[in-house]
Design a protein around this motif. Structure first.
Motif, PDB file in Angstrom:
ATOM      1  N   LEU A  15      49.597  29.877 -24.764  1.00 47.34           N
ATOM      2  CA  LEU A  15      49.690  28.462 -25.120  1.00 47.34           C
ATOM      3  C   LEU A  15      50.626  28.254 -26.317  1.00 47.34           C
ATOM      4  O   LEU A  15      51.430  27.315 -26.331  1.00 47.34           O
ATOM      5  N   GLN A  16      50.518  29.111 -27.308  1.00 44.49           N
ATOM      6  CA  GLN A  16      51.403  28.992 -28.472  1.00 44.49           C
ATOM      7  C   GLN A  16      52.867  29.036 -28.043  1.00 44.49           C
ATOM      8  O   GLN A  16      53.688  28.219 -28.488  1.00 44.49           O
ATOM      9  N   ARG A  17      53.199  30.002 -27.209  1.00 46.73           N
ATOM     10  CA  ARG A  17      54.590  30.125 -26.757  1.00 46.73           C
ATOM     11  C   ARG A  17      55.036  28.884 -26.006  1.00 46.73           C
ATOM     12  O   ARG A  17      56.139  28.364 -26.237  1.00 46.73           O
ATOM     13  N   ALA A  18      54.183  28.412 -25.104  1.00 49.36           N
ATOM     14  CA  ALA A  18      54.561  27.260 -24.289  1.00 49.36           C
ATOM     15  C   ALA A  18      54.709  26.004 -25.131  1.00 49.36           C
ATOM     16  O   ALA A  18      55.639  25.208 -24.933  1.00 49.36           O
ATOM     17  N   LEU A  19      53.806  25.796 -26.085  1.00 47.44           N
ATOM     18  CA  LEU A  19      53.876  24.604 -26.917  1.00 47.44           C
ATOM     19  C   LEU A  19      55.084  24.663 -27.842  1.00 47.44           C
ATOM     20  O   LEU A  19      55.801  23.663 -28.021  1.00 47.44           O
ATOM     21  N   TYR A  20      55.327  25.810 -28.431  1.00 52.35           N
ATOM     22  CA  TYR A  20      56.499  25.932 -29.304  1.00 52.35           C
ATOM     23  C   TYR A  20      57.792  25.737 -28.512  1.00 52.35           C
ATOM     24  O   TYR A  20      58.725  25.063 -28.967  1.00 52.35           O
ATOM     25  N   ALA A  21      57.860  26.290 -27.306  1.00 52.16           N
ATOM     26  CA  ALA A  21      59.052  26.104 -26.467  1.00 52.16           C
ATOM     27  C   ALA A  21      59.254  24.630 -26.153  1.00 52.16           C
ATOM     28  O   ALA A  21      60.396  24.126 -26.166  1.00 52.16           O
ATOM     29  N   ALA A  22      58.161  23.915 -25.880  1.00 52.73           N
ATOM     30  CA  ALA A  22      58.266  22.485 -25.572  1.00 52.73           C
ATOM     31  C   ALA A  22      58.768  21.702 -26.783  1.00 52.73           C
ATOM     32  O   ALA A  22      59.528  20.734 -26.631  1.00 52.73           O
TER      33      ALA A  22
END
Length: 273
Positions: A38-45
């Motif tokens: 989730l951290q990776r996906a949110l930061y990428a967004a």
């Protein structure tokens, strides 16, 4: 996924709220694989709409910033970064490359800052037996590696900390002085990470900061959040708390009300040891 008051929410609203905030704090259980995804996906967004979004990590200490910057500049390779910061086992044996490296890779690819936010452990350890006056008296070049709270928190955060200490040490008698000694170290982490986040936000060209942290520091208006608010009272802060669960979830558990602005339940990883 729920708002802190129990209202159901979804990924698109989480992303929108994160993009609107100046500071996003994601509280994790360090060995939770699903939280790291989730951290990776949110930061990428967030990087998709603002490539200057910095990522700040509890896992790097301030005196490692030069090493982090050298890696960002391509002057050292990833293996050297991990070795020189002794990061390989953050979140579990050999877990760095799975949990944290993909996040800072996103930052480097975007040209965004990576902030080594935490206090070096040698100063954190000294706070416990020696107190803050000894740390305040250190030379300026050492004082730059950590921050201190103006005073120890005596609110709900301290109470939660004391209760946790007593549970962990249930066979030992812990008086208030013993708990205060350990809590002094805890608050060096809180104050230093908060100051690092705020300092990062104040750098030219950085509009927002995402901070990755163990969720005890951020849950229920924890110590790091309190310290950030003291330093930037007008900042729009979004606190995301990721809570691992082994049971199906139909609503926000009563004990998780207010744990964060957004509470995300992550399933137990059946492949975890």
């Amino acid at each position: 996924m729920f708002l802190g008051d129990g209202t159901p929410t979804d990924w698109s609203e989480l992303v929108a709220r994160a993009r609107a905030a100046e500071i996003v704090v994601i509280g994790e259980e360090h060995d939770d694989r699903n939280t790291h995804a989730l951290q990776r996906a949110l930061y990428a967004a967030m990087l998709d709409t603002d490539e200057t979004t910095a990522v700040s990590l509890e896992m790097f200490e301030r005196d490692e910033q030069a090493t982090v910057d050298a890696w960002l500049a391509g002057d050292i390779d990833t293996e050297t970064l991990v070795a020189d910061t002794n990061s390989i086992d953050w979140g579990g044996e050999g877990a760095w490359y799975v949990y944290y490296q993909p996040v800072i890779d996103l930052a480097r690819n975007a040209g965004a800052p990576v902030i080594a936010a935490n206090a070096p452990r040698r100063y954190v350890r000294r706070a416990r037996p020696e107190g803050y006056d000894v740390l305040r008296a250190l030379p300026a070049e050492e004082r730059a590696w950590f921050d201190l709270p103006v005073e120890l928190d005596r609110g709900p955060y301290y109470q939660r900390f004391a209760e946790t200490m007593r549970e962990l040490r249930k066979n030992d008698e812990l008086d208030d002085d013993a708990i205060d000694a350990v809590f002094r170290s805890q608050q060096v982490w809180d104050a230093t990470m908060a100051a690092s986040v705020v300092d990062g936000l104040d750098q030219p060209g950085t509009d927002r900061v995402v901070h990755l942290i163990g969720r005890f520091h951020s849950d229920l208006e924890g110590g790091t959040i309190v310290e950030i608010r003291k330093r930037r009272p007008d900042s729009d802060i979004l606190v995301v708390s990721c809570v691992r669960t082994s049971s199906p979830v139909s609503g926000l558990d009563a004990e998780d009300l207010g744990r964060g602005d957004v509470v995300v339940y992550t399933p137990e990883d059946p492949g975890a040891e």
